[in-house]
Design an enzyme around this catalytic site. Sequence first.
Site, short mmCIF file in Angstrom:
data_model
loop_
_atom_site.label_atom_id
_atom_site.label_comp_id
_atom_site.label_asym_id
_atom_site.label_seq_id
_atom_site.Cartn_x
_atom_site.Cartn_y
_atom_site.Cartn_z
N ARG A 127 -8.74 0.14 5.00
CA ARG A 127 -7.80 1.09 4.39
C ARG A 127 -6.50 0.39 4.01
O ARG A 127 -5.81 0.84 3.10
CB ARG A 127 -7.45 2.21 5.40
CG ARG A 127 -8.53 3.23 5.60
CD ARG A 127 -8.03 4.33 6.51
NE ARG A 127 -6.70 4.78 6.06
CZ ARG A 127 -5.84 5.44 6.80
NH1 ARG A 127 -6.14 5.78 8.03
NH2 ARG A 127 -4.68 5.80 6.32
N ARG B 62 0.82 14.85 13.41
CA ARG B 62 1.73 14.42 12.35
C ARG B 62 1.95 15.59 11.40
O ARG B 62 1.32 15.69 10.35
CB ARG B 62 1.15 13.21 11.62
CG ARG B 62 1.08 11.99 12.50
CD ARG B 62 0.37 10.85 11.85
NE ARG B 62 1.18 10.16 10.86
CZ ARG B 62 0.78 9.07 10.22
NH1 ARG B 62 -0.41 8.57 10.46
NH2 ARG B 62 1.54 8.49 9.33
N ASP C 149 4.71 0.18 12.36
CA ASP C 149 3.45 -0.36 11.82
C ASP C 149 3.21 -1.82 12.23
O ASP C 149 2.16 -2.37 11.90
CB ASP C 149 3.42 -0.24 10.29
CG ASP C 149 3.15 1.19 9.84
OD1 ASP C 149 2.84 2.03 10.70
OD2 ASP C 149 3.26 1.46 8.63
N CYS D 165 -4.50 8.62 10.02
CA CYS D 165 -4.74 7.89 11.26
C CYS D 165 -4.61 8.83 12.46
O CYS D 165 -3.81 9.77 12.44
CB CYS D 165 -3.70 6.78 11.42
SG CYS D 165 -4.04 5.36 10.40
N LYS E 29 0.83 -1.21 0.00
CA LYS E 29 0.00 0.00 0.00
C LYS E 29 0.87 1.26 0.00
O LYS E 29 0.63 2.19 -0.78
CB LYS E 29 -0.89 -0.01 1.26
CG LYS E 29 -1.49 1.34 1.60
CD LYS E 29 -2.40 1.27 2.80
CE LYS E 29 -1.74 1.56 4.13
NZ LYS E 29 -1.53 2.97 4.45
N ASN E 30 1.87 1.28 0.88
CA ASN E 30 2.63 2.52 1.04
C ASN E 30 3.53 2.84 -0.14
O ASN E 30 3.96 3.99 -0.30
CB ASN E 30 3.42 2.48 2.35
CG ASN E 30 2.51 2.63 3.56
OD1 ASN E 30 1.32 2.91 3.42
ND2 ASN E 30 3.06 2.43 4.75
C1 UD1 Z 1 4.84 6.45 6.70
C2 UD1 Z 1 3.88 5.31 6.52
C3 UD1 Z 1 3.35 4.86 7.87
C4 UD1 Z 1 4.50 4.56 8.83
C5 UD1 Z 1 5.48 5.73 8.90
C6 UD1 Z 1 6.72 5.43 9.72
C7 UD1 Z 1 2.83 5.79 4.38
C8 UD1 Z 1 1.59 6.14 3.66
N1 UD1 Z 1 2.76 5.74 5.72
O1 UD1 Z 1 4.11 7.53 7.27
O2 UD1 Z 1 2.55 3.69 7.67
O3 UD1 Z 1 3.98 4.34 10.12
O4 UD1 Z 1 5.91 6.07 7.57
O5 UD1 Z 1 7.36 4.30 9.25
O6 UD1 Z 1 3.86 5.54 3.77
N2 UD1 Z 1 7.05 14.18 11.06
C9 UD1 Z 1 7.15 15.52 11.35
N3 UD1 Z 1 7.20 16.42 10.31
C10 UD1 Z 1 7.14 16.03 9.00
C11 UD1 Z 1 7.03 14.65 8.72
C12 UD1 Z 1 6.98 13.74 9.77
O7 UD1 Z 1 7.22 15.91 12.50
O8 UD1 Z 1 7.16 16.89 8.11
C13 UD1 Z 1 7.04 13.19 12.18
C14 UD1 Z 1 5.76 12.39 12.26
O9 UD1 Z 1 4.78 13.08 13.00
C15 UD1 Z 1 6.24 11.13 12.93
C16 UD1 Z 1 7.65 10.95 12.37
O10 UD1 Z 1 8.04 12.23 11.91
O11 UD1 Z 1 6.32 11.28 14.31
C17 UD1 Z 1 7.79 9.94 11.25
O12 UD1 Z 1 6.84 10.23 10.24
P1 UD1 Z 1 7.03 9.79 8.72
O13 UD1 Z 1 8.19 8.88 8.60
O14 UD1 Z 1 7.00 11.01 7.87
O15 UD1 Z 1 5.69 8.95 8.50
P2 UD1 Z 1 4.69 9.01 7.28
O16 UD1 Z 1 5.44 9.22 6.01
O17 UD1 Z 1 3.57 9.90 7.61
#
Ligand code: UD1
Length: 423
Positions: A401, A122, A307, A117, A22-23
Site C-alpha cells: 500500500r 479514527r 509514521d 489501517c 503517497k500521502n
Molecule cells: C495522515 C496520514 C497518516 C499519518 C497521520 C498523522 C494520509 C493518507 N495519512 O492520516 O499516514 O499517520 O496523518 O500524521 O495522509 N482524528 C479524529 N477526528 C477526525 C480526524 C482525526 O479524532 O476527524 C484523530 C485520529 O483518529 C488520530 C488523530 O486525530 O488520532 C490524527 O489524525 P489525522 O492527522 O487526521 O491523520 P490522517 O489524516 O488520517
Amino acid sequence: MDRLLISGGVVLQGELRASGAKNSALKMLAAALLADEPVIISNVPHLRDITTMIELLGSLGVEVVIDEKMNIEIHANTIKSFKAPYDLVKTMRASFNVLGPLLAHYGQAEVSLPGGCAIGPRPVDQHLRGLEALGARIEMEDGYVKATTNGRLKGGHVYFDFSTVGGTEHIMMTATLAEGTTVMENCAREPEIVDLADFLNAMGARVEGAGTDTITIHGVESLHGCTHRVIADRVETGTYLIAAAASGGRIKIRDANPEHLEVVLEKLREAGAQLTLTADTIELDMQGRRPRAVSLVTAPYPGFPTDLQAQMIALNCVAEGTGTIKETIFENRFMHVHEMNRMGARIRLEGNNTTAIVEGVPRLTGAPVMANDLRASVSLVIAGLVADGDTIVDRIYHIDRGYEQVEEKLQNLGANIRRLGAE
Ligand code: UD1
C-alpha cells in the site's frame, strides 16, 4: 497472500531514489475532482493505495489516463456518479477525501465511512464539522455520509479541535470553490498540506498560509487544468535511512527532501549516524557501528512523525542502551512490539500502552511475523534485516500500500529479501 522472506545480517549499502509522496498524491487525486479541465500529476508512486484511489475515480466515471512514467491525467468532468462505495473506501481512509471536492464541484456526494489501517479508532468528526461550517448538509445513512448543498458552499470559519492532517486537507480543498473566504485555525502543518496547496493554487485556487496553523482560502468560481510534480515521500526516505542505520550501514538517497526530515535526521545523528546533506540528497554513514538507542515522542509536524515510530523501535531493538518511545497521535499503534519481542527484542509497554521502553540487544532472531498496518509491517522488515536467520513477514499487502518496489530497493542495498507467493 504474498509474504517476504528476509535472511538477516547484511549491512545495507548503496544508493536509491526516493519515490513521490503517497500521502500527497492521494489527496491530489481527490482534489482533481474540483477542476473543470484535465490535470496532470507527476512523480506519483506506483502503489496499491494509489491504484485504489484511481479505481475509485474510475467508478465515478472520471477518465484517468496513466503513462508508463506514472504521470496521471484526470478529467473530472466526465463524471457520472457521486457515490463512493464501501468496497473502495473501506480499504483506504484517504478516499474519504473525495467527499468535499464532489460536494463543492457538483453539489452532491455520498461516501462510505472510511476504513484504513487498523490503528485504533479514527473518526472523521473534524472533517464533517468543517464541511458543515461551509454550509454542507450532512446526513448519515447505512454507513454512508450523504452531503448536499443549496447552491455553492459558503466560506466559513473552521477551528480544528486538534491537529488533523486529513481534516485540514479536506476542508482546504473543499473551500477553494466556496463563495467567499474561509479561515481555518489550528491546522496541521505537514509538508503534504503545503504540496496540496501548491497543487490547488496551480489550478487557480487562492490558498494562503499552508504550512502554518492558519490557512485562508479565498473561494473562486472554477478551477482550471495544471501540471504538478509530487514532493518526495519523507516517510519512505526515513524508513530506508532508519533501516540502514539499524544495520550499521551506509546509504545515499537521491531526489529526497532533507528539509522535511529535520527531527528524524536529528534522531539519526543521536543514534550515531554521520549525515551529509544537499538540497535533494541524504547520505547516512554509521561507519560500521551499532546504533545507540534514542528516545522520542511522536507529534504533529514538525515533531517526530508517528509514521516512523515503528521503524525507530526496530532500530532501538538492536541499539546500545535503552530508548523510550511515546506515541501521542494514534491509540493502539504498537502491534509490532509483540512481534518484535517474538524475535528476541526486549520491549515493554507502559502508560496504558502509549509508551514503549526498548532495551537494546546485540541481535534479533528471525521468526515468522505479521502486522495489520503499513508502518508496523515495514518495521518488521527492518527487524528481519537485523536478525540472525530467516524472517517471514506475512500480510505484506500492507507494505504494498505504501512502499514502491520495496524488495527491489532493499536488494539494491544488498539485502537478502524476496517475495514468496501464497502458502
Ligand atoms: C495522515 C496520514 C497518516 C499519518 C497521520 C498523522 C494520509 C493518507 N495519512 O492520516 O499516514 O499517520 O496523518 O500524521 O495522509 N482524528 C479524529 N477526528 C477526525 C480526524 C482525526 O479524532 O476527524 C484523530 C485520529 O483518529 C488520530 C488523530 O486525530 O488520532 C490524527 O489524525 P489525522 O492527522 O487526521 O491523520 P490522517 O489524516 O488520517
